[in-house]
Design a protein around this motif. Structure first.
Motif, PDB file in Angstrom:
ATOM      1  N   LEU A  20      -6.151  52.819 -73.810  1.00  0.00           N
ATOM      2  CA  LEU A  20      -7.248  52.027 -73.955  1.00  0.00           C
ATOM      3  C   LEU A  20      -7.139  50.791 -73.092  1.00  0.00           C
ATOM      4  O   LEU A  20      -7.522  50.009 -72.153  1.00  0.00           O
ATOM      5  N   LEU A  21      -5.591  50.336 -73.108  1.00  0.00           N
ATOM      6  CA  LEU A  21      -5.076  49.327 -72.496  1.00  0.00           C
ATOM      7  C   LEU A  21      -5.282  49.310 -70.878  1.00  0.00           C
ATOM      8  O   LEU A  21      -5.630  48.510 -70.097  1.00  0.00           O
ATOM      9  N   VAL A  22      -4.818  50.555 -70.530  1.00  0.00           N
ATOM     10  CA  VAL A  22      -4.711  50.963 -69.053  1.00  0.00           C
ATOM     11  C   VAL A  22      -6.155  50.538 -68.525  1.00  0.00           C
ATOM     12  O   VAL A  22      -6.468  50.088 -67.386  1.00  0.00           O
ATOM     13  N   LYS A  23      -7.174  51.196 -69.277  1.00  0.00           N
ATOM     14  CA  LYS A  23      -8.620  50.939 -68.742  1.00  0.00           C
ATOM     15  C   LYS A  23      -9.055  49.543 -68.698  1.00  0.00           C
ATOM     16  O   LYS A  23      -9.535  48.948 -67.544  1.00  0.00           O
ATOM     17  N   LYS A  24      -8.788  49.010 -69.730  1.00  0.00           N
ATOM     18  CA  LYS A  24      -9.128  47.450 -70.133  1.00  0.00           C
ATOM     19  C   LYS A  24      -8.859  46.567 -68.848  1.00  0.00           C
ATOM     20  O   LYS A  24      -9.386  45.879 -68.401  1.00  0.00           O
ATOM     21  N   TYR A  25      -7.439  46.700 -68.703  1.00  0.00           N
ATOM     22  CA  TYR A  25      -6.605  45.896 -67.752  1.00  0.00           C
ATOM     23  C   TYR A  25      -6.207  46.266 -66.370  1.00  0.00           C
ATOM     24  O   TYR A  25      -5.657  45.672 -65.808  1.00  0.00           O
ATOM     25  N   ASN A  26      -6.543  47.639 -66.101  1.00  0.00           N
ATOM     26  CA  ASN A  26      -6.372  48.102 -65.036  1.00  0.00           C
ATOM     27  C   ASN A  26      -4.750  48.220 -64.616  1.00  0.00           C
ATOM     28  O   ASN A  26      -4.468  47.793 -63.758  1.00  0.00           O
ATOM     29  N   LEU A  27      -3.911  48.907 -65.586  1.00  0.00           N
ATOM     30  CA  LEU A  27      -2.677  48.720 -65.402  1.00  0.00           C
ATOM     31  C   LEU A  27      -1.997  50.163 -64.894  1.00  0.00           C
ATOM     32  O   LEU A  27      -2.896  51.071 -65.141  1.00  0.00           O
ATOM     33  N   LEU A  28      -0.947  50.127 -64.550  1.00  0.00           N
ATOM     34  CA  LEU A  28      -0.423  51.470 -64.287  1.00  0.00           C
ATOM     35  C   LEU A  28       0.385  51.987 -65.343  1.00  0.00           C
ATOM     36  O   LEU A  28       1.119  51.086 -65.920  1.00  0.00           O
ATOM     37  N   HIS A  29       0.266  53.149 -65.899  1.00  0.00           N
ATOM     38  CA  HIS A  29       0.765  53.343 -67.304  1.00  0.00           C
ATOM     39  C   HIS A  29       1.941  54.219 -66.769  1.00  0.00           C
ATOM     40  O   HIS A  29       2.032  55.330 -66.284  1.00  0.00           O
ATOM     41  N   ILE A  30       3.119  53.563 -67.495  1.00  0.00           N
ATOM     42  CA  ILE A  30       4.452  54.565 -67.168  1.00  0.00           C
ATOM     43  C   ILE A  30       5.042  54.792 -68.390  1.00  0.00           C
ATOM     44  O   ILE A  30       5.470  54.298 -69.342  1.00  0.00           O
ATOM     45  N   SER A  31       4.658  56.144 -68.840  1.00  0.00           N
ATOM     46  CA  SER A  31       4.983  56.653 -70.167  1.00  0.00           C
ATOM     47  C   SER A  31       6.284  57.441 -69.561  1.00  0.00           C
ATOM     48  O   SER A  31       6.210  58.741 -69.074  1.00  0.00           O
ATOM     49  N   THR A  32       7.557  57.203 -70.219  1.00  0.00           N
ATOM     50  CA  THR A  32       8.788  57.999 -69.774  1.00  0.00           C
ATOM     51  C   THR A  32       8.761  59.212 -70.248  1.00  0.00           C
ATOM     52  O   THR A  32       9.043  60.345 -69.748  1.00  0.00           O
ATOM     53  N   GLY A  33       8.205  59.573 -71.346  1.00  0.00           N
ATOM     54  CA  GLY A  33       7.870  60.967 -72.020  1.00  0.00           C
ATOM     55  C   GLY A  33       7.180  61.683 -71.326  1.00  0.00           C
ATOM     56  O   GLY A  33       7.621  63.001 -71.050  1.00  0.00           O
ATOM     57  N   ILE A  69      12.163  54.768 -63.630  1.00  0.00           N
ATOM     58  CA  ILE A  69      11.613  53.534 -63.833  1.00  0.00           C
ATOM     59  C   ILE A  69      11.602  52.806 -62.512  1.00  0.00           C
ATOM     60  O   ILE A  69      10.696  52.284 -61.978  1.00  0.00           O
ATOM     61  N   GLU A  70      12.757  52.560 -61.952  1.00  0.00           N
ATOM     62  CA  GLU A  70      12.894  52.086 -60.614  1.00  0.00           C
ATOM     63  C   GLU A  70      12.198  52.724 -59.483  1.00  0.00           C
ATOM     64  O   GLU A  70      11.375  52.169 -58.663  1.00  0.00           O
ATOM     65  N   LYS A  71      12.239  54.100 -59.599  1.00  0.00           N
ATOM     66  CA  LYS A  71      11.420  54.793 -58.512  1.00  0.00           C
ATOM     67  C   LYS A  71       9.934  54.656 -58.702  1.00  0.00           C
ATOM     68  O   LYS A  71       9.135  54.399 -57.757  1.00  0.00           O
ATOM     69  N   THR A  72       9.545  54.496 -59.837  1.00  0.00           N
ATOM     70  CA  THR A  72       7.904  54.315 -60.202  1.00  0.00           C
ATOM     71  C   THR A  72       7.765  52.978 -59.697  1.00  0.00           C
ATOM     72  O   THR A  72       6.613  52.893 -59.296  1.00  0.00           O
ATOM     73  N   ILE A  73       8.297  51.994 -60.142  1.00  0.00           N
ATOM     74  CA  ILE A  73       8.144  50.531 -59.563  1.00  0.00           C
ATOM     75  C   ILE A  73       7.938  50.629 -58.156  1.00  0.00           C
ATOM     76  O   ILE A  73       7.160  49.806 -57.563  1.00  0.00           O
ATOM     77  N   ARG A  74       9.234  50.939 -57.533  1.00  0.00           N
ATOM     78  CA  ARG A  74       9.203  50.836 -56.211  1.00  0.00           C
ATOM     79  C   ARG A  74       8.013  51.612 -55.401  1.00  0.00           C
ATOM     80  O   ARG A  74       7.596  50.999 -54.383  1.00  0.00           O
ATOM     81  N   ASN A  75       7.568  52.606 -56.153  1.00  0.00           N
ATOM     82  CA  ASN A  75       6.682  53.571 -55.467  1.00  0.00           C
ATOM     83  C   ASN A  75       4.908  52.831 -55.537  1.00  0.00           C
ATOM     84  O   ASN A  75       4.125  53.299 -54.980  1.00  0.00           O
ATOM     85  N   ASN A  76       4.904  52.007 -56.537  1.00  0.00           N
ATOM     86  CA  ASN A  76       3.815  51.293 -56.917  1.00  0.00           C
ATOM     87  C   ASN A  76       3.881  50.132 -57.009  1.00  0.00           C
ATOM     88  O   ASN A  76       3.536  49.176 -58.055  1.00  0.00           O
ATOM     89  N   PRO A  77       4.179  49.086 -55.879  1.00  0.00           N
ATOM     90  CA  PRO A  77       4.286  47.714 -56.054  1.00  0.00           C
ATOM     91  C   PRO A  77       3.026  46.798 -56.148  1.00  0.00           C
ATOM     92  O   PRO A  77       2.981  45.854 -56.644  1.00  0.00           O
ATOM     93  N   ASP A  78       2.039  47.419 -55.630  1.00  0.00           N
ATOM     94  CA  ASP A  78       0.889  46.382 -55.722  1.00  0.00           C
ATOM     95  C   ASP A  78      -0.244  46.667 -56.680  1.00  0.00           C
ATOM     96  O   ASP A  78      -1.571  46.949 -56.422  1.00  0.00           O
ATOM     97  N   VAL A  79       0.059  46.937 -57.848  1.00  0.00           N
ATOM     98  CA  VAL A  79      -0.737  47.214 -59.133  1.00  0.00           C
ATOM     99  C   VAL A  79      -1.135  46.017 -59.545  1.00  0.00           C
ATOM    100  O   VAL A  79      -0.209  44.749 -59.436  1.00  0.00           O
TER     101      VAL A  79
END
Ligand code: ADP
Length: 191
Positions: A20-33, A69-79
């Motif tokens: 729900l939050l990802v849709k509302k605020y247009n965020l990148l969802h990073i679920s480690t699981g 986490i580092e890889k995901t942030i590095r690959n998605n800097p402009d969210v």
């Protein structure tokens, strides 16, 4: 930019609220699981390493999680922002996350903690286990995951309490009610 961590024991409802939050605020969802489960499905070296640990109900190493986490942030800097789900899960991960955020010129605004009792957690996970097909949703593994949570994850709360970024919410309510409490917290941070 708004960066949030959703926190809580297994079965607290982090995934549901994250969607729900990802849709509302247009965020990148990073679920480690979820990332770990994809690695397992794809049979990558990382997945092979994580599989046994996860099936034993243990936490995988901080090193492995930090790399992800580092890889995901590095690959998605402009969210518009990151929504961390299931991370940080140890005191060390919380500490390292601060360093990573600083390095990327970002900040974590809040740790939103969905709080439920152990009984509710076990009940929900057993229900989920009937349909999820997740091999870690069996009673024996659930009890081990809760033990890991109490031993290693609960201390994360102290870290964020000390820096006034810990926001607890009762997770034993309706999805809509919990969602509106979370958005009230986030909206206050955005203003
Ligand atoms: P849940 O919150 O329902 O237990 P997750 O899908 O978040 O499930 O995680 C499943 C498993 O993946 C965990 O039991 C753990 O072994 C591993 N895992 C996920 N995130 C982390 C993390 N940040 N640190 C260590 N292990 C993790």
């Amino acid at each position: 930019m708004i960066n949030i961590a959703l926190f809580g024991p297994p079965g607290a409802g982090k995934g549901t609220q994250a969607d729900l939050l990802v849709k509302k605020y247009n965020l990148l969802h990073i679920s480690t699981g979820s990332i770990l489960r994809s690695e397992i499905d794809e049979g990558t070296p990382l997945g092979l390493e994580a599989k046994k640990t996860i099936e034993r109900g243990k936490l995988v190493s901080d090193e492995m999680i930090v790399k992800i986490i580092e890889k995901t942030i590095r690959n998605n800097p402009d969210v518009r922002g990151y929504l961390f789900d299931g991370f940080p899960r140890t005191y060390v991960q919380a500490y390292i996350l601060e360093g990573i955020m600083t390095r990327f010129h970002k900040k974590l605004c809040c740790l939103i903690s969905l709080e439920i009792s152990e009984d509710v957690s076990v009940k929900r996970l057993l229900e989920r286990g009937r349909t999820s097909g997740r091999r870690d949703d069996t009673e024996e593994v659930i009890r081990k995951r809760l033990r890991e949570y109490n031993d290693k994850t609960i201390p994360v709360i102290e870290y964020y309490k000390e820096i006034n970024r810990y926001f607890p919410i009762n997770g034993d309510g309706s999805v809509g009610h919990i969602h509106s409490q979370i958005t009230a917290i986030i909206d206050k941070q955005i203003l």
